[in-house]
Design a protein around this motif. Structure first.
Motif, PDB file in Angstrom:
ATOM      1  N   PHE A 168       0.849  -1.188   0.000  1.00  0.00           N
ATOM      2  CA  PHE A 168       0.000   0.000   0.000  1.00  0.00           C
ATOM      3  C   PHE A 168       0.885   1.239   0.000  1.00  0.00           C
ATOM      4  CE2 PHE A 168      -3.064  -3.053   1.298  1.00  0.00           C
ATOM      5  CZ  PHE A 168      -4.331  -2.508   1.149  1.00  0.00           C
ATOM      6  N   LEU A 169       0.583   2.164  -0.884  1.00  0.00           N
ATOM      7  CA  LEU A 169       1.220   3.473  -0.823  1.00  0.00           C
ATOM      8  C   LEU A 169       0.529   4.274   0.272  1.00  0.00           C
ATOM      9  CD1 LEU A 169       3.140   5.626  -2.100  1.00  0.00           C
ATOM     10  CD2 LEU A 169       1.201   6.305  -3.525  1.00  0.00           C
ATOM     11  N   ARG A 170       1.308   5.040   1.037  1.00  0.00           N
ATOM     12  CA  ARG A 170       0.705   5.913   2.040  1.00  0.00           C
ATOM     13  C   ARG A 170       0.951   7.365   1.648  1.00  0.00           C
ATOM     14  NH1 ARG A 170      -1.670   5.761   6.775  1.00  0.00           N
ATOM     15  NH2 ARG A 170      -1.364   3.525   7.051  1.00  0.00           N
ATOM     16  N   ILE A 171      -0.101   8.168   1.769  1.00  0.00           N
ATOM     17  CA  ILE A 171      -0.008   9.574   1.394  1.00  0.00           C
ATOM     18  C   ILE A 171      -0.760  10.418   2.417  1.00  0.00           C
ATOM     19  CG2 ILE A 171      -2.024   9.380  -0.137  1.00  0.00           C
ATOM     20  CD1 ILE A 171      -0.760  11.437  -1.972  1.00  0.00           C
ATOM     21  N   ASP A 172      -0.167  11.547   2.824  1.00  0.00           N
ATOM     22  CA  ASP A 172      -0.840  12.519   3.689  1.00  0.00           C
ATOM     23  C   ASP A 172      -1.569  13.515   2.795  1.00  0.00           C
ATOM     24  OD1 ASP A 172       0.026  11.318   5.978  1.00  0.00           O
ATOM     25  OD2 ASP A 172       1.578  12.789   6.446  1.00  0.00           O
ATOM     26  N   VAL A 173      -2.871  13.527   2.882  1.00  0.00           N
ATOM     27  CA  VAL A 173      -3.713  14.284   1.948  1.00  0.00           C
ATOM     28  C   VAL A 173      -3.708  15.774   2.277  1.00  0.00           C
ATOM     29  CG1 VAL A 173      -6.083  14.605   1.127  1.00  0.00           C
ATOM     30  CG2 VAL A 173      -5.179  12.292   1.505  1.00  0.00           C
ATOM     31  N   THR A 174      -3.494  16.581   1.231  1.00  0.00           N
ATOM     32  CA  THR A 174      -3.607  18.036   1.354  1.00  0.00           C
ATOM     33  C   THR A 174      -4.796  18.578   0.558  1.00  0.00           C
ATOM     34  OG1 THR A 174      -2.049  18.330  -0.490  1.00  0.00           O
ATOM     35  CG2 THR A 174      -1.135  18.338   1.747  1.00  0.00           C
ATOM     36  N   GLY A 175      -5.337  17.758  -0.350  1.00  0.00           N
ATOM     37  CA  GLY A 175      -6.500  18.164  -1.132  1.00  0.00           C
ATOM     38  C   GLY A 175      -7.245  16.944  -1.634  1.00  0.00           C
ATOM     39  N   MET A 176      -8.557  17.064  -1.736  1.00  0.00           N
ATOM     40  CA  MET A 176      -9.352  15.907  -2.143  1.00  0.00           C
ATOM     41  C   MET A 176     -10.597  16.352  -2.907  1.00  0.00           C
ATOM     42  SD  MET A 176     -10.816  12.766   0.200  1.00  0.00           S
ATOM     43  CE  MET A 176     -11.664  13.861   1.318  1.00  0.00           C
ATOM     44  N   LYS A 177     -11.012  15.515  -3.840  1.00  0.00           N
ATOM     45  CA  LYS A 177     -12.239  15.739  -4.605  1.00  0.00           C
ATOM     46  C   LYS A 177     -13.048  14.442  -4.607  1.00  0.00           C
ATOM     47  CE  LYS A 177     -15.126  17.005  -8.016  1.00  0.00           C
ATOM     48  NZ  LYS A 177     -16.230  17.968  -7.835  1.00  0.00           N
ATOM     49  N   ARG A 178     -14.272  14.519  -4.127  1.00  0.00           N
ATOM     50  CA  ARG A 178     -15.186  13.375  -4.214  1.00  0.00           C
ATOM     51  C   ARG A 178     -16.056  13.566  -5.447  1.00  0.00           C
ATOM     52  NH1 ARG A 178     -19.857  12.212   0.173  1.00  0.00           N
ATOM     53  NH2 ARG A 178     -20.472  14.223  -0.699  1.00  0.00           N
ATOM     54  N   TRP A 179     -16.068  12.558  -6.318  1.00  0.00           N
ATOM     55  CA  TRP A 179     -16.765  12.668  -7.588  1.00  0.00           C
ATOM     56  C   TRP A 179     -18.177  12.100  -7.491  1.00  0.00           C
ATOM     57  CZ3 TRP A 179     -14.087  15.323 -11.241  1.00  0.00           C
ATOM     58  CH2 TRP A 179     -12.704  15.428 -11.060  1.00  0.00           C
ATOM     59  N   THR A 180     -19.078  12.647  -8.302  1.00  0.00           N
ATOM     60  CA  THR A 180     -20.451  12.159  -8.382  1.00  0.00           C
ATOM     61  C   THR A 180     -20.611  11.308  -9.635  1.00  0.00           C
ATOM     62  OG1 THR A 180     -21.282  14.137  -7.255  1.00  0.00           O
ATOM     63  CG2 THR A 180     -22.889  12.815  -8.491  1.00  0.00           C
ATOM     64  N   LEU A 181     -21.089  10.089  -9.458  1.00  0.00           N
ATOM     65  CA  LEU A 181     -21.282   9.177 -10.591  1.00  0.00           C
ATOM     66  C   LEU A 181     -22.621   9.475 -11.256  1.00  0.00           C
ATOM     67  CD1 LEU A 181     -20.168   6.693 -12.133  1.00  0.00           C
ATOM     68  CD2 LEU A 181     -21.417   5.256 -10.510  1.00  0.00           C
ATOM     69  N   THR A 182     -22.581   9.835 -12.534  1.00  0.00           N
ATOM     70  CA  THR A 182     -23.793  10.129 -13.293  1.00  0.00           C
ATOM     71  C   THR A 182     -23.759   9.366 -14.617  1.00  0.00           C
ATOM     72  OG1 THR A 182     -22.824  12.067 -14.390  1.00  0.00           O
ATOM     73  CG2 THR A 182     -23.934  12.437 -12.288  1.00  0.00           C
ATOM     74  N   GLN A 183     -24.787   9.550 -15.410  1.00  0.00           N
ATOM     75  CA  GLN A 183     -24.840   8.927 -16.732  1.00  0.00           C
ATOM     76  C   GLN A 183     -24.921  10.013 -17.803  1.00  0.00           C
ATOM     77  OE1 GLN A 183     -28.150   6.153 -16.605  1.00  0.00           O
ATOM     78  NE2 GLN A 183     -26.760   4.479 -16.118  1.00  0.00           N
TER      79      GLN A 183
END
Length: 198
Positions: free
Chosen positions: A139-154
């Motif tokens: 597993f790669l480990r990363i300390d998050v400084t920014g994040m985007k949660r995506w919305t699944l659409t069609q």
């Protein structure tokens, strides 16, 4: 001679227009732009020599497999997928290429993130062993400084028009061919419904 000159001019205009259009399509959300012009995105390369990448900024994304709330942070286990070159969203049609522990320095509700698609950017901390089922897995480990949660659409994708070169009157003509010997129409065909991330 005039026709050849016109052809060259039209070709150059179309090439420049296409380049500008593609450049305009690159739109990485502000939350995951990070601070580096070229963050690390090749997970397999990091796994080969992780010591070379510790401390560098990385950008990775995929589907959240598990969410673990710790004392003062949240650990996301992510099945990493290749990212789109246009907006850094996970490529839905691509298989997982590895696993990642993303350490977010605040509370995240598991119901909001489990089985969702995210892209994270942050500092690479190294590679450690984890478990996928009963198997030991890196597993790669990363300390998050920014994040985007995506919305699944069609989205409905219509068949692309066919571009055809020809002559009309005294000059060249570049346009859409309708498939019936004429210009200006669009080819017929049913649209395709595909999942997309927004």
């Amino acid at each position: 001679m005039n026709r050849q000159l016109n052809y060259c001019l039209v070709s150059k205009v179309l090439f420049l227009s296409s380049a500008l259009f593609l450049a305009g399509c690159v739109s990485i959300p502000e939350s995951i732009k990070g601070t580096s012009a070229t963050p690390v995105t090749d997970l397999n390369r990091v796994f080969v020599a992780p010591e070379l990448y510790i401390g560098q900024e990385g950008r990775f994304g995929g589907r959240v497999i598990d969410v673990k709330n710790l004392q003062s942070s949240t650990q996301l286990e992510i099945a990493v997928m290749p990212l789109s070159q246009y907006d850094a969203a996970p490529e839905l049609r691509q298989p997982s290429i590895g696993r990642l522990y993303a350490n977010v320095m605040h509370f995240l509700d598991p119901t909001d993130y489990k089985n969702q698609y995210v892209t994270v950017v942050g500092t690479i901390k190294g590679v450690e062993s984890g478990k996928v089922g009963e198997a030991t897995y890196p597993f790669l480990r990363i300390d998050v400084t920014g994040m985007k949660r995506w919305t699944l659409t069609q989205q409905v994708i219509m068949p692309a028009p066919v571009m055809t070169w020809g002559y009309y009157g005294d000059g060249p003509y570049w346009g859409y061919h309708n498939g019936y010997g004429g210009y200006g129409g669009y080819p017929y065909g049913a649209g395709q419904v595909v999942p997309v991330l927004e």
